[in-house]
Scaffold this motif. Structure first.
Motif, PDB file in Angstrom:
ATOM      1  N   TYR A   1       0.842  -1.196   0.000  1.00 31.73           N
ATOM      2  CA  TYR A   1       0.000   0.000   0.000  1.00 31.73           C
ATOM      3  C   TYR A   1       0.875   1.243   0.000  1.00 31.73           C
ATOM      4  O   TYR A   1       2.083   1.185   0.220  1.00 31.73           O
ATOM      5  CB  TYR A   1      -0.865   0.003   1.267  1.00 31.73           C
ATOM      6  N   TYR A   2       0.244   2.390  -0.254  1.00 32.56           N
ATOM      7  CA  TYR A   2       0.926   3.658  -0.025  1.00 32.56           C
ATOM      8  C   TYR A   2       0.202   4.378   1.109  1.00 32.56           C
ATOM      9  O   TYR A   2      -0.948   4.059   1.437  1.00 32.56           O
ATOM     10  CB  TYR A   2       0.964   4.521  -1.288  1.00 32.56           C
TER      11      TYR A   2
ATOM     12  N   TYR B   1       5.206  -7.606  -7.296  1.00 28.44           N
ATOM     13  CA  TYR B   1       4.910  -6.188  -7.077  1.00 28.44           C
ATOM     14  C   TYR B   1       5.606  -5.819  -5.776  1.00 28.44           C
ATOM     15  O   TYR B   1       6.066  -6.694  -5.034  1.00 28.44           O
ATOM     16  CB  TYR B   1       3.396  -5.926  -6.973  1.00 28.44           C
TER      17      TYR B   1
ATOM     18  N   ARG C   1       5.951  -2.347  -2.643  1.00 26.52           N
ATOM     19  CA  ARG C   1       5.285  -1.148  -2.129  1.00 26.52           C
ATOM     20  C   ARG C   1       5.510   0.047  -3.051  1.00 26.52           C
ATOM     21  O   ARG C   1       4.646   0.902  -3.211  1.00 26.52           O
ATOM     22  CB  ARG C   1       5.786  -0.838  -0.723  1.00 26.52           C
TER      23      ARG C   1
ATOM     24  N   CYS D   1       5.423   0.164  -6.101  1.00 29.74           N
ATOM     25  CA  CYS D   1       4.462   0.129  -7.206  1.00 29.74           C
ATOM     26  C   CYS D   1       3.168   0.868  -6.866  1.00 29.74           C
ATOM     27  O   CYS D   1       2.360   1.139  -7.758  1.00 29.74           O
ATOM     28  CB  CYS D   1       4.126  -1.314  -7.585  1.00 29.74           C
ATOM     29  N   PHE D   2       2.965   1.172  -5.613  1.00 29.88           N
ATOM     30  CA  PHE D   2       1.800   1.935  -5.191  1.00 29.88           C
ATOM     31  C   PHE D   2       2.185   3.372  -4.825  1.00 29.88           C
ATOM     32  O   PHE D   2       1.399   4.300  -5.014  1.00 29.88           O
ATOM     33  CB  PHE D   2       1.126   1.241  -4.002  1.00 29.88           C
TER      34      PHE D   2
ATOM     35  N   TYR E   1      -2.141  -2.409 -13.385  1.00 33.01           N
ATOM     36  CA  TYR E   1      -1.805  -1.224 -14.180  1.00 33.01           C
ATOM     37  C   TYR E   1      -1.572  -1.664 -15.627  1.00 33.01           C
ATOM     38  O   TYR E   1      -0.452  -2.067 -15.971  1.00 33.01           O
ATOM     39  CB  TYR E   1      -0.525  -0.566 -13.656  1.00 33.01           C
TER      40      TYR E   1
END
Length: 299
Positions: free
Chosen positions: A159-160, A253, A255, A257-258, A279
């Motif tokens: 997550y971001y 993936y 973190r 990536c967000f 994406y």
């Protein structure tokens, strides 16, 4: 609900992110911070901390495990959430379960990677079969967890954090950059390919990259790492931000990536089916599969 949150508070994206999220949903949260059970300053204490962090022995761990039980009881917790808890003894989880507490685990690294060694995760492996819910970072770990008797395994994506990762109004002064650690998985070859193609690339996290086999060929573009507000601001200054995926952790993936899309900076990542599903290629992100592609996509 009443939640006891236990684990590593070393970085804001670790347990602190869960604390904020739980509280935002209206829950009462009490914490047991592993960082509070390390040793003090000085050479001897630093050595004791390294031993405790690596092989999980030390007299401070007795207080850590005892306090988990005491705080769960005092709070009358609806559940206990364990984030990156390698120093919790199986006996502690058994006591929590015997007292009627629901126990959840989550670990962002791959605890079956063999890195730094399998013994590093020995306590964690043993508690997995005792807990009620086990969240994993990546799909690959579902089978790994099942192999040690874990039940009720669910994927919890990275997550971001909205207050830390966001779009800033600034000029794009950095053409291409990677902000992250070095891993000996060939990522230095990608950076060298960009350098050889005269593409102005910058790598932030200098000290770790000094271990790269091709460091001498790329060291001119290696700069000190960025943390906190500087990390977000630097991503915002980039035209293109590269994503390499950890092979040690078998990541499809990460973190980053967000965090990158949250800034609206273009993300250029190694291709995976998981990422492409989130994406779509050349719509929401751009992907590369080899050194020629990363050069062509950057151009």
């Amino acid at each position: 609900m009443k939640i006891l949150l236990v684990g590593s508070f070393e970085h804001p994206m670790y347990a602190p992110a869960f604390e904020s999220g739980f509280k935002a949903l209206g829950n009462e949260v009490v914490t047991v911070k592993y960082d509070d059970y390390l040793y003090g300053s000085g050479t001897i204490n630093a050595l004791l901390t390294r031993v405790q962090n690596r092989i999980h022995i030390g007299y401070r761990l007795s207080a850590y495990n005892n306090d988990i039980i005491k705080k769960a009881e005092a709070l009358k917790a609806d559940f206990v959430f364990l984030y990156r808890c390698y120093c919790i003894w199986p006996s502690t989880v058994k006591k929590l379960k015997k007292k009627g507490f629901f126990v959840f685990t989550y670990n962002n690294d791959d605890p079956f990677s063999g890195t730094p060694n399998l013994g590093f995760y020995r306590n964690f492996h043993r508690i997995l079969r005792l807990t009620d819910v086990n969240y994993v970072y990546r799909k690959k770990n579902i089978a790994d967890y099942e192999s040690v008797g874990a039940k009720n395994i669910k994927v919890l994506l990275p997550y971001y954090i909205e207050k830390n990762n966001f779009r800033e109004d600034c000029e794009d002064t950095i053409p291409v950059a990677f902000l992250g650690h070095f891993e000996n998985d060939g990522r230095d070859k990608y950076i060298k390919a960009l350098v050889d193609a005269n593409i102005p690339v910058t790598v932030f996290n200098g000290s770790e990259w000094e271990n790269a086999p091709l460091y001498e060929d790329i060291k001119a573009c290696v700069k000190p790492g960025k943390r906190g507000k500087e990390y977000n601001h630097t991503i915002n200054e980039c035209l293109i931000t590269i994503v390499f995926l950890s092979k040690l952790n078998s990541d499809t993936y990460t973190r980053r990536c967000f965090e990158i899309p949250a800034t609206q900076t273009l993300m250029l990542s190694e291709y995976t089916d998981d990422l492409n599903e989130m994406y779509p290629s050349d719509e929401c992100a751009v992907y590369f599969r080899n050194e020629d592609e990363i050069v062509k996509k950057c151009k």
